[in-house]
Write a protein that holds these residues in place. Structure first.
Motif, PDB file in Angstrom:
ATOM      1  N   UNK A 173       0.814  -1.215   0.000  1.00 21.72           N
ATOM      2  CA  UNK A 173       0.000   0.000   0.000  1.00 21.72           C
ATOM      3  C   UNK A 173       0.850   1.269   0.000  1.00 21.72           C
ATOM      4  N   UNK A 174       1.817   1.328   0.914  1.00 22.44           N
ATOM      5  CA  UNK A 174       2.604   2.555   1.069  1.00 22.44           C
ATOM      6  C   UNK A 174       3.860   2.574   0.214  1.00 22.44           C
ATOM      7  N   UNK A 175       4.347   1.409  -0.179  1.00 23.85           N
ATOM      8  CA  UNK A 175       5.593   1.338  -0.934  1.00 23.85           C
ATOM      9  C   UNK A 175       6.832   1.461  -0.075  1.00 23.85           C
ATOM     10  N   UNK A 176       6.680   1.597   1.244  1.00 24.45           N
ATOM     11  CA  UNK A 176       7.837   1.692   2.134  1.00 24.45           C
ATOM     12  C   UNK A 176       8.423   0.308   2.405  1.00 24.45           C
ATOM     13  N   UNK A 177       9.703   0.253   2.668  1.00 26.54           N
ATOM     14  CA  UNK A 177      10.352  -1.011   2.974  1.00 26.54           C
ATOM     15  C   UNK A 177       9.816  -1.595   4.273  1.00 26.54           C
ATOM     16  N   UNK A 178       9.578  -2.912   4.247  1.00 28.34           N
ATOM     17  CA  UNK A 178       9.175  -3.614   5.467  1.00 28.34           C
ATOM     18  C   UNK A 178      10.213  -4.639   5.902  1.00 28.34           C
ATOM     19  N   UNK A 213      12.049 -14.217   6.775  1.00 26.85           N
ATOM     20  CA  UNK A 213      11.760 -12.808   6.515  1.00 26.85           C
ATOM     21  C   UNK A 213      12.225 -11.987   7.701  1.00 26.85           C
ATOM     22  N   UNK A 214      13.130 -11.034   7.434  1.00 28.38           N
ATOM     23  CA  UNK A 214      13.642 -10.168   8.480  1.00 28.38           C
ATOM     24  C   UNK A 214      12.990  -8.796   8.373  1.00 28.38           C
ATOM     25  N   UNK A 215      12.001  -8.491   9.239  1.00 26.84           N
ATOM     26  CA  UNK A 215      11.384  -7.167   9.225  1.00 26.84           C
ATOM     27  C   UNK A 215      12.366  -6.113   9.744  1.00 26.84           C
ATOM     28  N   UNK A 216      12.243  -4.897   9.233  1.00 24.21           N
ATOM     29  CA  UNK A 216      13.097  -3.806   9.685  1.00 24.21           C
ATOM     30  C   UNK A 216      12.441  -2.478   9.362  1.00 24.21           C
ATOM     31  N   UNK A 217      12.803  -1.468  10.120  1.00 19.69           N
ATOM     32  CA  UNK A 217      12.274  -0.123   9.881  1.00 19.69           C
ATOM     33  C   UNK A 217      13.004   0.580   8.739  1.00 19.69           C
ATOM     34  N   UNK A 218      14.229   0.134   8.464  1.00 20.85           N
ATOM     35  CA  UNK A 218      15.001   0.688   7.352  1.00 20.85           C
ATOM     36  C   UNK A 218      15.874  -0.413   6.768  1.00 20.85           C
TER      37      UNK A 218
END
Length: 570
Positions: free
Chosen positions: A275-280, A292-297
């Motif tokens: 939806x937002x296109x931001x990295x997850x 899958x390693x989630x991260x804020x950046x």
């Protein structure tokens, strides 16, 4: 089945020469980091002085991921493929190619940041090569200088400054831009041959100086000085005198308790929110398990080819042409250093170059960049000329015969036996520019062992690069003759195949229509995605790229720490 792991602040993809630098300021700022590295941990015991293993067999003790995905190459979109390299120029390991690189550690010159504006100012816009997509950097040397300084002192670089706050010292490089202070260590020691060639250069009115190197000339950071054992070319350092990130910034970051290193991790996708296109986060495979390693950046630092490959493979509804590629700029403005076309010289006596390191060299900048008047010439830019102390048995036996012997048989053997220590090479690194028809994409037919397309290089050197080569080869011949050489031979330019000195593909600039990342190294289209390495640079200069891309990596990481909330939304 994908296993989702605990979220962290930052995930770094590739923990080599630049990822290993970026990890340290992030960790010192208190961010929790996971670094995913395709290679494994190595130790000094893995680095014996072995030319056969290092230079011929391509480090069989290391993970061979890169060797299974060597980019393909063609000179143009109409050309047939070139023969494929058997080994990749890069390597996989914690510390990456900073383990076996020459450790030459250069700053770019002020001109390299302003090629377009300075060429236009001095000679007119018509002197810019036709078809080139070169742009000025969005900032100058003065912006990057503090980060050059930070890396030089953090990892340890030996050398002699030629310009400290505008004060010129003829013992150093008189053409360099201003720096705030002297190098942290004196230069690597010289040799009788290097001194003789420096004297010959001075006799021609030139300005030789000792090359800067990320190799200890004295004890530094608790590590010993260089042993000059002669196997540094493509070899790791068994005493840790070569300042790889493996032995320097990475353990410092680990010691903060903020960096977790996951080795043997094959990244398969960079994941953005639909939806937002931001990295997850990042998807990777380790020991057959999909994680899958989630991260804020996310910081992408897997070298030019793998960075572009992962971006183009990471397609979604938001990014149908690949991550951060809605403007179609991923893979564009690619080039690799025009660093071949050396000149070799034959002397009537032994020159004793069996011991030392390639970075232990005498350099000339007199014909680099715009250090000389181009008004009567038909090219822009130039090249550095370098003579080093670097020769090993197998390489020496591959010497040219200068037309004085056949290339095989008993006469050839006799010639090599007599002259193996009587020849040398002048290495010329030359300005290289990006062009519209030089680019990277995914190969439509060639894949790695997992069926994933490899990168395809469509690129060749243009007239400007070929004219620089011819001009600087003339200078190299003159240098050899002044030093007493009895014969010289010129090597051809060749073509723009896979290289450790690769640039572009994810270029940095203020204009999102022509660049992938902004002036800080963050994607114009995905604000919490940073891209590190040579891919962000738009010009090469006439010098090795490592120190520049390390300084840029430090700067990008620092930006993330200072603008954490605005970049990540956290």
């Amino acid at each position: 089945m994908v296993t989702t792991l605990k979220s962290v602040d930052v995930v770094i993809v590739g923990l080599g020469a630049v990822g290993g630098i970026a990890a340290l300021p992030l960790a010192r700022a208190g961010l929790d980091i996971v670094a995913l590295e395709a290679g494994s941990w190595l130790s000094p015991r893995d680095f014996p002085p072995d030319e056969l293993r290092n230079n011929v067999r391509g480090w069989p003790q290391a993970v061979q991921k890169a060797n299974n995905e060597v980019p393909t190459h063609r000179r143009s979109s109409e050309s047939p493929y070139s023969p494929r390299m058997p080994l990749a120029p890069m390597m996989n390991a914690v510390g990456g190619t900073s383990l076996h690189y020459y450790a030459s550690s250069w700053r770019l010159s002020p001109w390299d940041f302003k090629v377009v504006s300075e060429t236009t100012r001095r000679y007119g816009a018509h002197r810019l090569p036709a078809g080139s997509t070169v742009e000025d950097w969005p900032f100058g040397l003065e912006e990057l200088e503090p980060y050059y300084d930070a890396v030089e002192y953090e990892i340890g670089v030996s050398g002699k400054a030629g310009n400290v706050r505008g004060k010129i010292d003829p013992a150093g490089n008189v053409f360099e831009g201003p720096r705030r202070r002297e190098y942290p260590m004196p230069p690597l020691r010289s040799t009788e041959y290097l001194d003789a060639m420096a004297g010959a250069a001075k006799g021609l009115g030139w300005h030789p100086y000792a090359a800067p190197a990320a190799i200890n000339s004295v004890v530094y950071n608790g590590k010993p000085a260089c042993m000059y054992h002669g196997f540094c070319n493509q070899g790791g350092c068994p005493v840790q005198a070569k300042n790889s990130t493996l032995f320097n910034t990475i353990p410092k970051a680990v010691d903060t308790g903020r960096l977790k290193v996951v080795d043997l991790a094959r990244v398969t996708e960079l994941v953005a929110d639909l939806q937002t296109g931001r990295m997850t986060g990042v998807t990777y495979v380790r020991n057959g398990e999909v994680l899958f390693q989630p991260a804020k950046a996310v910081m992408l630092s897997a070298h030019v080819y793998e960075n572009v490959r992962l971006l183009l493979l990471s397609k979604s509804k938001q990014f149908p042409k690949g991550l951060a590629n809605n403007a179609g700029q991923v893979g564009r403005h690619y080039f690799s250093h025009n660093s071949w076309a050396p000149v070799v010289g034959l002397f009537p006596h032994d020159i004793n170059t069996w011991y030392g390191t390639p970075a232990q060299a005498t350099f000339l900048d007199d014909y680099a960049d715009d250090n000389f008047d181009h008004a009567g010439l038909d090219f822009i830019g130039g090249g550095t000329l370098a003579i080093g102390s670097d020769k090993r048995p197998i390489a020496a036996a591959n010497m040219p015969t200068f037309g004085k012997a056949p290339l095989w048989g008993s006469a050839w053997k006799a010639f090599v036996a007599e002259n193996a220590d009587r020849w040398s090479r002048i290495y010329i690194q030359k300005t290289t520019l990006p062009y519209e028809d030089n680019y990277l994409d995914l190969d439509p037919t060639v894949t790695d062992p997992f069926g994933v397309p490899v990168v395809r290089i469509t690129a060749d050197y243009k007239d400007n690069e070929k004219k620089i080569a011819a001009y600087t080869q003339d200078k190299a011949v003159a240098w050899f003759k002044a030093g007493g050489a009895i014969a010289t031979d010129r090597n051809p330019v060749g073509t723009m195949g896979p290289s450790t000195h690769a640039y572009g593909g994810t270029r940095m600039g203020d204009n999102p229509a022509t660049n992938v990342v902004d002036r800080w190294g963050f994607s114009h289209e995905v604000e919490n995605l940073a891209i590190l390495g040579g891919g962000v640079t738009g010009t090469s200069g006439s010098r090795n790229p490592t120190l520049t891309i390390q300084a840029l990596a430090w700067r990008t990481a620092e930006r993330l720490t200072k603008r954490w909330k605005s970049i990540t939304g956290a």
